[in-house]
Motif scaffolding. Structure first.
Motif, short mmCIF file in Angstrom:
data_model
loop_
_atom_site.label_atom_id
_atom_site.label_comp_id
_atom_site.label_asym_id
_atom_site.label_seq_id
_atom_site.Cartn_x
_atom_site.Cartn_y
_atom_site.Cartn_z
N LYS A 206 -10.83 0.14 -9.05
CA LYS A 206 -9.96 -0.99 -9.39
C LYS A 206 -9.35 -1.61 -8.13
O LYS A 206 -9.21 -2.84 -8.03
N MET A 207 -8.98 -0.76 -7.18
CA MET A 207 -8.35 -1.26 -5.95
C MET A 207 -9.35 -2.07 -5.12
O MET A 207 -8.98 -3.08 -4.50
N VAL A 208 -10.60 -1.66 -5.11
CA VAL A 208 -11.62 -2.41 -4.38
C VAL A 208 -11.77 -3.82 -4.97
O VAL A 208 -11.91 -4.81 -4.25
N ASN A 214 -8.18 -6.80 1.77
CA ASN A 214 -6.97 -6.14 2.27
C ASN A 214 -7.35 -4.89 3.04
O ASN A 214 -7.74 -3.87 2.47
N GLU A 215 -7.24 -4.95 4.35
CA GLU A 215 -7.71 -3.87 5.21
C GLU A 215 -6.94 -2.57 4.96
O GLU A 215 -7.53 -1.48 4.93
N ALA A 217 -5.35 -1.55 2.21
CA ALA A 217 -5.71 -0.98 0.91
C ALA A 217 -7.09 -0.34 0.97
O ALA A 217 -7.30 0.77 0.44
N LEU A 218 -8.03 -1.00 1.63
CA LEU A 218 -9.40 -0.48 1.70
C LEU A 218 -9.48 0.77 2.58
O LEU A 218 -10.33 1.63 2.36
N LYS A 219 -8.58 0.89 3.55
CA LYS A 219 -8.52 2.12 4.36
C LYS A 219 -8.11 3.31 3.50
O LYS A 219 -8.64 4.41 3.65
N VAL A 220 -7.16 3.09 2.61
CA VAL A 220 -6.74 4.15 1.68
C VAL A 220 -7.90 4.54 0.79
O VAL A 220 -8.17 5.73 0.58
N VAL A 221 -8.59 3.55 0.26
CA VAL A 221 -9.75 3.82 -0.60
C VAL A 221 -10.79 4.64 0.16
O VAL A 221 -11.32 5.63 -0.35
N GLN A 222 -11.10 4.22 1.38
CA GLN A 222 -12.11 4.91 2.17
C GLN A 222 -11.70 6.36 2.46
O GLN A 222 -12.51 7.28 2.35
#
Length: 247
Positions: A206-208, A214-215, A217-222
């Protein structure tokens, strides 16, 4: 970045590997009368998944549940009200590094998936003074399941948690900190996959979609996906392990 980290765990029942079955198993291994009027401290309660199990399993206990994330605490407060436990469960915003309770006050200290924040041996040492004589400390701690984990796992955990060690060595540390070791058992793989990682992965997806550019947010996802992938490949190398000990 921490804002997105908390969003990744939004509405999850479990904030770390575990399950109702494993929590109840650990409780059942304590040599206590669950009907006694006990004082319990739940350190790092999160949204209260294990707090509510403690309240169920110890129907006469007074429970103090502490954490520092107000959003999690608000969720727990709703559960307390819904289950009419206001007279038995106190929810407080208190850091595990700034405990202000009377000495020898608690019959049981519970730290499910949270002692790593303090550091395993620091938690054992610093929290013991709040236990009554013969009181219990129960925690779940990330541990090696064998003596020869993969290089990928060793590299990851040397950075993520420097107190990573084998179960045998963790038990030795328990005894070196003047506790009587009582029991230990590792979480089943379902406690990682079904109970924790599957719901977390759904949130990450969902965050993706929500933050495609959003760099932070995507760092957290990664970061979280790398952790999930590591466990998928090397689940025989490590797990959370429940440790029970008596003062």
């Amino acid at each position: 970045m921490s804002l997105y980290f908390f969003e990744a765990f939004e509405n999850l029942i479990r904030l770390a590997p575990g399950s109702e079955t494993s929590t109840k198993k650990a409780i059942s291994m304590l040599d206590v009368d669950v009907k006694d009027h006990l004082r319990i401290l739940d350190i790092g309660c999160g949204t209260g998944s294990h707090t509510m199990i403690l309240a169920e399993m110890f129907p006469a206990a007074d429970i103090t549940a502490i954490d520092t994330h107000e959003g999690f605490l608000n969720e727990l407060k709703k559960k307390v009200v819904k289950n009419r436990l206001e007279n038995r469960v106190e929810v407080r915003n208190v850091s595990m590094f700034e405990l202000d309770f009377p000495l020898e006050h608690f019959d049981l200290i519970w730290a499910e998936g949270t002692i790593y924040i303090a550091g395993f041996q620091n938690g054992l040492r610093d929290w013991k003074k709040y236990l009554k004589p013969d009181g219990y400390l129960v925690c779940s701690e990330i541990s090696w399941l064998n003596n020869h984990p993969s290089l990928e796992c060793k590299t990851f955990w040397e950075t993520a948690y420097q107190e990573m060690d084998t179960i045998v060595n963790k038990i030795t540390q328990v005894e070196q900190n003047n506790y009587h070791y009582q029991f230990s058992f590792g979480l089943p793989k379902e406690d990682w996959t079904v109970q924790y990682y599957s719901p977390l992965e759904a949130n990450l997806n969902k965050m993706v979609q929500k933050y495609p550019q959003n760099e932070d947010a995507l760092k957290v996802v990664q970061m979280l996906r790398e952790e999930i992938e590591l466990y998928d490949k090397h689940s025989d190398d490590y797990s959370y392990v429940f440790y029970g000990m008596r003062k």
